[in-house]
Design a protein around this motif. Structure first.
Motif, PDB file in Angstrom:
ATOM      1  N   GLY A   8       0.791  -1.221   0.000  1.00  9.92           N
ATOM      2  CA  GLY A   8       0.000   0.000   0.000  1.00  9.92           C
ATOM      3  C   GLY A   8       0.824   1.271   0.000  1.00  9.92           C
ATOM      4  N   SER A   9       2.150   1.174   0.028  1.00  9.83           N
ATOM      5  CA  SER A   9       2.994   2.371   0.047  1.00  9.83           C
ATOM      6  C   SER A   9       2.991   3.061  -1.305  1.00  9.83           C
ATOM      7  CB  SER A   9       4.429   2.000   0.444  1.00  9.83           C
ATOM      8  OG  SER A   9       4.968   1.049  -0.456  1.00  9.83           O
ATOM      9  N   SER A  10       3.199   4.373  -1.279  1.00  5.36           N
ATOM     10  CA  SER A  10       3.209   5.161  -2.511  1.00  5.36           C
ATOM     11  C   SER A  10       4.591   5.092  -3.160  1.00  5.36           C
ATOM     12  CB  SER A  10       2.883   6.621  -2.189  1.00  5.36           C
ATOM     13  OG  SER A  10       3.940   7.204  -1.426  1.00  5.36           O
TER      14      SER A  10
ATOM     15  N   TRP B  36       6.673  -0.697  -6.656  1.00  4.66           N
ATOM     16  CA  TRP B  36       5.472  -1.527  -6.787  1.00  4.66           C
ATOM     17  C   TRP B  36       4.243  -0.638  -6.895  1.00  4.66           C
ATOM     18  CZ3 TRP B  36       1.410  -1.881  -3.149  1.00  4.66           C
ATOM     19  CH2 TRP B  36       0.466  -2.891  -3.409  1.00  4.66           C
ATOM     20  N   CYS B  37       3.346  -0.997  -7.824  1.00  6.21           N
ATOM     21  CA  CYS B  37       2.104  -0.254  -8.000  1.00  6.21           C
ATOM     22  C   CYS B  37       0.915  -1.124  -7.601  1.00  6.21           C
ATOM     23  CB  CYS B  37       1.941   0.178  -9.457  1.00  6.21           C
ATOM     24  SG  CYS B  37       3.151   1.412  -9.992  1.00  6.21           S
ATOM     25  N   LYS B  38      -0.102  -0.469  -7.075  1.00  7.64           N
ATOM     26  CA  LYS B  38      -1.308  -1.184  -6.657  1.00  7.64           C
ATOM     27  C   LYS B  38      -2.007  -1.791  -7.869  1.00  7.64           C
ATOM     28  CE  LYS B  38      -1.954   2.093  -2.842  1.00  7.64           C
ATOM     29  NZ  LYS B  38      -2.840   3.119  -2.233  1.00  7.64           N
TER      30      LYS B  38
ATOM     31  N   HIS C 270      11.696   9.826 -10.880  1.00  3.48           N
ATOM     32  CA  HIS C 270      10.301  10.229 -10.727  1.00  3.48           C
ATOM     33  C   HIS C 270       9.318   9.106 -11.060  1.00  3.48           C
ATOM     34  CE1 HIS C 270      11.689  14.340 -10.230  1.00  3.48           C
ATOM     35  NE2 HIS C 270      12.328  14.275 -11.383  1.00  3.48           N
ATOM     36  N   PRO C 271       9.367   7.971 -10.411  1.00  4.24           N
ATOM     37  CA  PRO C 271       8.426   6.891 -10.719  1.00  4.24           C
ATOM     38  C   PRO C 271       6.998   7.305 -10.407  1.00  4.24           C
ATOM     39  CG  PRO C 271       9.540   6.436  -8.644  1.00  4.24           C
ATOM     40  CD  PRO C 271      10.221   7.631  -9.249  1.00  4.24           C
ATOM     41  N   ALA C 272       6.071   6.867 -11.240  1.00  3.29           N
ATOM     42  CA  ALA C 272       4.659   7.170 -11.028  1.00  3.29           C
ATOM     43  C   ALA C 272       3.837   5.926 -11.346  1.00  3.29           C
ATOM     44  CB  ALA C 272       4.226   8.335 -11.910  1.00  3.29           C
ATOM     45  N   CYS C 273       2.713   5.802 -10.670  1.00  3.10           N
ATOM     46  CA  CYS C 273       1.781   4.710 -10.933  1.00  3.10           C
ATOM     47  C   CYS C 273       0.532   5.317 -11.581  1.00  3.10           C
ATOM     48  CB  CYS C 273       1.403   3.998  -9.642  1.00  3.10           C
ATOM     49  SG  CYS C 273       2.774   3.108  -8.860  1.00  3.10           S
TER      50      CYS C 273
END
Length: 309
Positions: free
Chosen positions: A238-240, A255-257, A276-279
């Protein structure tokens, strides 16, 4: 998010190269080994003829033919590796008169040649006991969570495995130390045991529950030396992405949800653990790629989505 596999690749390379040099690749299971058409016999070296600059000639008295069943000779003469063609720094495997074991033999240029993967032992082991020792190219040191090794989370047991090999098939004592560590967290354990006679390997497993998110290193220490690897991401569920980067998780391992996909910004000025990783949703990821904003790391589940559509 894939575990760094430098250690595994090094083991694979070390195993495959001499196998190819001597002409016989061992399959990954006993069943595959038995399905081949190479000659496999249980027997005893009755004579050894050494020639200067040429392959050694091994005479084998056959006790049992494993395959092919059509081979009905009581003896076979097989050549060892060619000293002029072996890989630099890799000595030719040698056997002595009177040694008994399982001999893997292949045909090349109408001659029988002995694979270095043949195995001998002072113990009177059966053919099936010898066959059960072949493990293919599996790593001797690896770790899993819930039986898989792709994604790891804190708060759940991680199993560290080490395969103790017993090449001479005699009873062997062992002591293996296994550790895991990241910033602010460390685990270690030592396992002592004995491999029985005619058993070719034993898998040692210890478990720990990681409590701190971060990039972990794993190490083993044993009689044969030590193994180590660094770069396994263990994530708080659940971490961002920002929380993961702050915990020094590499960007490509973020890791992405569920139903979200990882994308990294095109920015060479950032260290490898940032970018700058993004989900985002798959549609948003596709638009960002079209705008040349970012890229998808090769191990991303977004690539798996694209391959399936």
């Amino acid at each position: 998010m894939k575990t760094r596999v430098l250690l595994f690749l090094a083991l694979v390379s070390a195993l495959i190269t001499p196998l190819l040099a001597e002409g016989l690749v061992i399959p990954s299971s006993t069943e595959e080994l038995l399905e081949g058409d190479n000659l496999i016999v249980l027997g005893t070296i009755s004579d050894v003829k050494v020639f200067d600059g040429k392959p050694t000639e091994f005479h084998i008295d056959i006790e049992q033919v494993i395959q092919p069943q059509s081979f009905d000779s009581k003896t076979v003469v097989a050549l060892g590796c060619d000293p002029n063609r072996r890989q630099l720094g890799t000595p030719c495997t040698s056997y002595e008169q009177g040694q008994r074991g399982l001999f893997l033999i292949f045909q090349s240029d109408d001659l029988y040649r002995l694979s270095f993967e043949s195995r001998v032992s002072d113990a009177m082991c059966s053919a099936q006991e010898f066959l059960s020792t072949y493990r293919g190219f599996k790593p001797h040191f690896f770790w899993t969570q819930d039986g898989q090794y792709d994604v790891f989370f804190t708060g759940k047991p991680v199993d560290i495995h080490f395969v103790v090999t017993n090449s001479d098939m005699t009873e062997q004592d062992y002591s293996v130390g296994l550790t895991a560590h990241t910033n602010g967290f460390a685990f270690s354990d030592v396992v002592n045991g004995t491999i029985p006679q005619c058993v070719g390997f034993e898998t040692v497993t210890v478990s720990f529950v990681p409590t701190k998110m971060g990039t972990y290193g794993f190490n083993s220490k044993h009689e044969g030396g030590g193994d180590g690897s660094f770069g396994t991401a263990i994530i708080d569920h659940g971490s961002s992405p920002k929380q993961q980067i702050d915990a020094q998780i590499y960007a490509q391992d973020v890791w992405c949800k569920e139903n979200l996909f990882l994308i990294l910004k095109n920015d060479d000025t950032k260290p490898r653990y940032d970018n700058h990783p993004a989900c985002a949703t798959k549609d948003t990821v596709a638009k960002l790629i079209q705008r040349d904003w970012g890229f998808v790391p090769s191990q991303s589940k977004y690539n798996e989505f694209l391959e399936g559509n």
